[in-house]
Design an enzyme around this catalytic site. Structure first.
Site, PDB file in Angstrom:
ATOM      1  N   LYS A 228       0.801  -1.244   0.156  1.00 44.83           N
ATOM      2  CA  LYS A 228      -0.090  -0.060   0.062  1.00 44.83           C
ATOM      3  C   LYS A 228       0.840   1.191  -0.039  1.00 44.83           C
ATOM      4  O   LYS A 228       0.456   2.314   0.511  1.00 44.83           O
ATOM      5  CB  LYS A 228      -1.135  -0.021   1.357  1.00 44.83           C
ATOM      6  CG  LYS A 228      -2.017  -1.218   1.207  1.00 44.83           C
ATOM      7  CD  LYS A 228      -3.093  -1.171   0.247  1.00 44.83           C
ATOM      8  CE  LYS A 228      -4.082  -2.195   0.105  1.00 44.83           C
ATOM      9  NZ  LYS A 228      -5.067  -2.024  -1.011  1.00 44.83           N
ATOM     10  N   ARG A 229       2.212   0.998  -0.301  1.00 47.02           N
ATOM     11  CA  ARG A 229       2.996   2.248  -0.619  1.00 47.02           C
ATOM     12  C   ARG A 229       3.033   2.894   0.841  1.00 47.02           C
ATOM     13  O   ARG A 229       3.514   4.263   0.843  1.00 47.02           O
ATOM     14  CB  ARG A 229       2.602   3.214  -1.787  1.00 47.02           C
ATOM     15  CG  ARG A 229       2.103   2.404  -2.895  1.00 47.02           C
ATOM     16  CD  ARG A 229       3.287   1.638  -3.642  1.00 47.02           C
ATOM     17  NE  ARG A 229       3.228   1.287  -4.820  1.00 47.02           N
ATOM     18  CZ  ARG A 229       2.956  -0.082  -5.184  1.00 47.02           C
ATOM     19  NH1 ARG A 229       2.904  -1.138  -4.113  1.00 47.02           N
ATOM     20  NH2 ARG A 229       2.795  -0.595  -6.362  1.00 47.02           N
TER      21      ARG A 229
ATOM     22  N   ALA B 192       2.891   6.945   1.013  1.00 49.55           N
ATOM     23  CA  ALA B 192       1.958   7.601   0.091  1.00 49.55           C
ATOM     24  C   ALA B 192       1.029   8.458   0.937  1.00 49.55           C
ATOM     25  O   ALA B 192      -0.050   8.850   0.088  1.00 49.55           O
ATOM     26  CB  ALA B 192       1.185   6.389  -0.641  1.00 49.55           C
TER      27      ALA B 192
ATOM     28  N   LEU C 175      -1.819   9.647   3.876  1.00 54.09           N
ATOM     29  CA  LEU C 175      -3.037   9.182   4.651  1.00 54.09           C
ATOM     30  C   LEU C 175      -3.482   7.960   3.779  1.00 54.09           C
ATOM     31  O   LEU C 175      -3.537   8.007   2.653  1.00 54.09           O
ATOM     32  CB  LEU C 175      -3.830  10.396   4.208  1.00 54.09           C
ATOM     33  CG  LEU C 175      -5.413   9.919   4.763  1.00 54.09           C
ATOM     34  CD1 LEU C 175      -5.327   9.828   6.549  1.00 54.09           C
ATOM     35  CD2 LEU C 175      -6.276  11.306   4.756  1.00 54.09           C
TER      36      LEU C 175
ATOM     37  N   LEU D 282      -6.193   6.464   2.122  1.00 54.41           N
ATOM     38  CA  LEU D 282      -7.382   7.220   1.894  1.00 54.41           C
ATOM     39  C   LEU D 282      -8.356   6.180   2.035  1.00 54.41           C
ATOM     40  O   LEU D 282      -9.788   6.654   2.336  1.00 54.41           O
ATOM     41  CB  LEU D 282      -7.253   7.638   0.317  1.00 54.41           C
ATOM     42  CG  LEU D 282      -6.306   8.651   0.127  1.00 54.41           C
ATOM     43  CD1 LEU D 282      -5.849   8.809  -1.264  1.00 54.41           C
ATOM     44  CD2 LEU D 282      -6.920   9.976   0.787  1.00 54.41           C
TER      45      LEU D 282
ATOM     46  N   GLU E 110       4.642  15.254   5.091  1.00 53.70           N
ATOM     47  CA  GLU E 110       4.273  15.696   6.655  1.00 53.70           C
ATOM     48  C   GLU E 110       5.238  15.000   7.598  1.00 53.70           C
ATOM     49  O   GLU E 110       5.834  15.473   8.396  1.00 53.70           O
ATOM     50  CB  GLU E 110       2.864  15.702   6.989  1.00 53.70           C
ATOM     51  CG  GLU E 110       1.936  16.657   6.250  1.00 53.70           C
ATOM     52  CD  GLU E 110       0.443  16.510   6.518  1.00 53.70           C
ATOM     53  OE1 GLU E 110      -0.025  15.451   6.481  1.00 53.70           O
ATOM     54  OE2 GLU E 110      -0.101  17.497   7.001  1.00 53.70           O
TER      55      GLU E 110
ATOM     56  N   GLU F 154      -3.637  16.800  -1.706  1.00 57.87           N
ATOM     57  CA  GLU F 154      -4.746  17.131  -1.014  1.00 57.87           C
ATOM     58  C   GLU F 154      -5.832  17.689  -1.684  1.00 57.87           C
ATOM     59  O   GLU F 154      -6.917  17.551  -1.621  1.00 57.87           O
ATOM     60  CB  GLU F 154      -4.486  17.961   0.499  1.00 57.87           C
ATOM     61  CG  GLU F 154      -3.901  17.133   1.565  1.00 57.87           C
ATOM     62  CD  GLU F 154      -2.269  16.884   1.375  1.00 57.87           C
ATOM     63  OE1 GLU F 154      -1.727  17.318   0.456  1.00 57.87           O
ATOM     64  OE2 GLU F 154      -1.648  16.217   2.416  1.00 57.87           O
TER      65      GLU F 154
ATOM     66  N   ARG G 228      -7.439  15.685  -3.848  1.00 60.39           N
ATOM     67  CA  ARG G 228      -8.531  14.645  -3.308  1.00 60.39           C
ATOM     68  C   ARG G 228      -9.607  15.119  -2.589  1.00 60.39           C
ATOM     69  O   ARG G 228     -10.402  14.502  -1.958  1.00 60.39           O
ATOM     70  CB  ARG G 228      -7.787  13.608  -2.323  1.00 60.39           C
ATOM     71  CG  ARG G 228      -6.282  13.122  -2.495  1.00 60.39           C
ATOM     72  CD  ARG G 228      -6.560  11.741  -3.547  1.00 60.39           C
ATOM     73  NE  ARG G 228      -5.447  11.420  -4.102  1.00 60.39           N
ATOM     74  CZ  ARG G 228      -4.833  11.629  -5.261  1.00 60.39           C
ATOM     75  NH1 ARG G 228      -5.827  12.198  -6.185  1.00 60.39           N
ATOM     76  NH2 ARG G 228      -3.726  11.327  -5.722  1.00 60.39           N
TER      77      ARG G 228
HETATM   78  C1  1HE Z   1      -3.027   3.581  -1.115  1.00 58.88           C
HETATM   79  C2  1HE Z   1      -2.610   4.848  -1.049  1.00 58.88           C
HETATM   80  C3  1HE Z   1      -3.395   5.787  -0.090  1.00 58.88           C
HETATM   81  C4  1HE Z   1      -1.342   3.720  -2.580  1.00 58.88           C
HETATM   82  N1  1HE Z   1      -4.010   5.306   0.510  1.00 58.88           N
HETATM   83  N2  1HE Z   1      -4.146   3.300  -0.636  1.00 58.88           N
HETATM   84  N3  1HE Z   1      -2.148  10.298  -0.754  1.00 58.88           N
HETATM   85  C5  1HE Z   1      -2.169  10.509  -2.055  1.00 58.88           C
HETATM   86  O1  1HE Z   1      -3.283  11.053  -2.535  1.00 58.88           O
HETATM   87  C6  1HE Z   1      -1.154   9.314  -2.815  1.00 58.88           C
HETATM   88  C7  1HE Z   1      -1.737   8.260  -3.545  1.00 58.88           C
HETATM   89  N4  1HE Z   1      -0.911   7.396  -4.155  1.00 58.88           N
HETATM   90  C8  1HE Z   1      -0.356   7.547  -5.203  1.00 58.88           C
HETATM   91  O2  1HE Z   1      -0.374   8.634  -5.736  1.00 58.88           O
HETATM   92  C9  1HE Z   1       0.472   6.478  -5.699  1.00 58.88           C
HETATM   93  O3  1HE Z   1       0.121   5.232  -5.000  1.00 58.88           O
HETATM   94  C10 1HE Z   1       1.877   6.421  -5.397  1.00 58.88           C
HETATM   95  C11 1HE Z   1       2.426   7.541  -6.442  1.00 58.88           C
HETATM   96  C12 1HE Z   1       2.443   6.666  -4.068  1.00 58.88           C
HETATM   97  C13 1HE Z   1       2.829   5.072  -5.955  1.00 58.88           C
HETATM   98  O4  1HE Z   1       2.198   4.657  -7.187  1.00 58.88           O
HETATM   99  P1  1HE Z   1       2.203   3.258  -7.656  1.00 58.88           P
HETATM  100  O5  1HE Z   1       1.660   3.048  -9.211  1.00 58.88           O
HETATM  101  O6  1HE Z   1       3.574   2.578  -7.336  1.00 58.88           O
HETATM  102  O7  1HE Z   1       1.088   2.417  -6.643  1.00 58.88           O
HETATM  103  P2  1HE Z   1      -0.354   2.401  -6.823  1.00 58.88           P
HETATM  104  O8  1HE Z   1      -0.690   1.405  -7.968  1.00 58.88           O
HETATM  105  O9  1HE Z   1      -1.092   3.652  -7.139  1.00 58.88           O
HETATM  106  O10 1HE Z   1      -0.767   1.655  -5.455  1.00 58.88           O
HETATM  107  C14 1HE Z   1      -0.592   0.573  -5.033  1.00 58.88           C
HETATM  108  C15 1HE Z   1      -1.527  -0.058  -4.091  1.00 58.88           C
HETATM  109  O11 1HE Z   1      -1.362   1.064  -2.853  1.00 58.88           O
HETATM  110  C16 1HE Z   1      -3.134   0.247  -4.515  1.00 58.88           C
HETATM  111  O12 1HE Z   1      -3.840  -0.762  -3.829  1.00 58.88           O
HETATM  112  P3  1HE Z   1      -4.279  -2.197  -4.352  1.00 58.88           P
HETATM  113  O13 1HE Z   1      -4.892  -2.701  -3.411  1.00 58.88           O
HETATM  114  O14 1HE Z   1      -5.080  -1.795  -5.635  1.00 58.88           O
HETATM  115  O15 1HE Z   1      -2.833  -2.825  -4.828  1.00 58.88           O
HETATM  116  C17 1HE Z   1      -3.578   1.733  -3.856  1.00 58.88           C
HETATM  117  O16 1HE Z   1      -4.827   1.818  -3.842  1.00 58.88           O
HETATM  118  C18 1HE Z   1      -2.875   1.737  -2.467  1.00 58.88           C
HETATM  119  N5  1HE Z   1      -2.590   3.208  -2.159  1.00 58.88           N
HETATM  120  N6  1HE Z   1      -1.666   5.123  -1.833  1.00 58.88           N
HETATM  121  C19 1HE Z   1      -4.817   3.990   0.379  1.00 58.88           C
HETATM  122  N7  1HE Z   1      -2.640   6.940   0.096  1.00 58.88           N
HETATM  123  C20 1HE Z   1      -3.742  13.519   7.698  1.00 58.88           C
HETATM  124  S1  1HE Z   1      -3.999  14.545   6.465  1.00 58.88           S
HETATM  125  C21 1HE Z   1      -2.733  13.930   5.106  1.00 58.88           C
HETATM  126  C22 1HE Z   1      -3.305  14.387   3.984  1.00 58.88           C
HETATM  127  C23 1HE Z   1      -2.886  13.097   2.924  1.00 58.88           C
HETATM  128  O17 1HE Z   1      -1.911  12.555   3.135  1.00 58.88           O
HETATM  129  S2  1HE Z   1      -3.650  13.344   1.067  1.00 58.88           S
HETATM  130  C24 1HE Z   1      -2.434  12.510   0.043  1.00 58.88           C
HETATM  131  C25 1HE Z   1      -3.066  11.169   0.259  1.00 58.88           C
END
Ligand code: 1HE
Length: 252
Positions: free
Chosen positions: A26-27, A62, A64, A66, A112, A132, A135
């Site tokens: 889940k990165r 990656a 929070l 989500l 963060e 953010e 999203r």
């Molecule tokens: C996740 C998450 C996540 C991946 N929550 N499950 N964060 C984001 O908006 C960033 C979201 N993630 C990404 O942009 C990408 O995953 C990455 C650039 C980090 C990596 O890409 P990649 O192609 O290597 O991986 P992927 O295919 O996107 O993800 C692999 C799996 O991890 C996949 O799950 P699967 O079950 O389909 O294999 C994704 O759903 C899962 N995954 N990132 C949940 N973030 C307290 S406030 C803080 C506010 C924030 O942090 S907002 C930013 C949230």
């Protein structure tokens, strides 16, 4: 001896502890369990002098989780954010310096988290983003306070509005990280930095990490007074006298 926790692996090689976010599928997204384990480590720490924090796999973090976030009420989100504040404060104002080693994504809460560390090493693959806005949410892990202090409010605002990502090299240019190293070289370099840090007087390290960020928030008059008080407390420690005498005696 490595000891495996469910989300964060801890390996102690005195005087360094190596913490690894261990949720690569889940990165290394930060779910409640991960944040709880991080907080638990820093609030009941082992007897070490520095920490290296990295993430398993190709990405530091990656942000929070989500999937956990979709069903939260407004009250839940407030409590969740305050929980992250407590955990990340425990890192920034914890017992010892933390070196973050970043490869791949450090986005949202991952950025963060990195910002709560004291030294940041980025491998060339690293990138930094605050998605953010994309999203439909906001910073919640202290980024409004910590990341703005690292790179300035204007850059944070622009990143959040446009979805811009900074590469490792650009992150160093704007002050988000201290070092850029080749891919695969981050952990060894982070360990080397941690060992250098651990060689300092522990009381000086503590003052550096506790006093400096607080003094930076004071008025100049308050800051200068706090600096003088901190200086006097540090210099009069027996170990400080011994270290200064050793230097004067020719020990380098
Ligand atoms: C996740 C998450 C996540 C991946 N929550 N499950 N964060 C984001 O908006 C960033 C979201 N993630 C990404 O942009 C990408 O995953 C990455 C650039 C980090 C990596 O890409 P990649 O192609 O290597 O991986 P992927 O295919 O996107 O993800 C692999 C799996 O991890 C996949 O799950 P699967 O079950 O389909 O294999 C994704 O759903 C899962 N995954 N990132 C949940 N973030 C307290 S406030 C803080 C506010 C924030 O942090 S907002 C930013 C949230």
């Amino acid at each position: 001896m490595p000891s495996a926790a469910s989300r964060v692996t801890v390996e102690i090689d005195p005087p360094i502890a190596h913490l690894r976010l261990d949720r690569a599928p889940k990165r290394n997204a930060l779910d409640d369990a991960t944040v709880a384990e991080l907080k638990a480590f820093f609030t009941a720490p082992p007897d070490v002098r520095a920490v290296v924090l990295d993430g398993a796999g190709d990405h530091f973090c990656a942000g929070l989780d989500l999937a956990e976030h979709v069903a939260r009420t407004a009250r839940d989100v407030t409590a969740h954010s305050r929980g992250w504040h407590a955990a990340f404060d425990a890192i920034q104002f914890g017992p010892f310096p933390v070196v973050a080693v970043i490869r791949g994504a450090a986005v949202g809460g991952g950025f963060e988290l990195a910002a709560a560390a004291h030294v940041r090493v980025a491998e060339r693959s690293a990138f930094f983003g605050l998605p953010e806005g994309q999203r439909g949410i906001f910073l919640g892990g202290g980024g409004s306070v910590r990341i703005t202090r690292l790179i300035g409010t204007s850059r944070v605002l622009e990143m959040m509005l446009t979805g811009r990502r900074y590469s490792a090299v650009d992150a160093e240019r704007i002050g988000a990280v201290h070092y850029v190293v080749d891919d695969g070289a981050g952990l060894a370099f982070g360990m080397q930095l941690a060992r250098a840090i651990a060689g300092n007087a522990a009381h000086s390290n503590y003052a550096i990490m506790q006093a400096l960020p607080r003094i930076a928030e004071m008025t100049p008059a308050e800051g200068l007074f706090a600096e003088a008080m901190t200086a006097s407390l540090m210099a009069t420690e027996d170990e400080s006298r011994e270290r200064i005498a050793a230097f004067l005696g020719g020990k380098r």
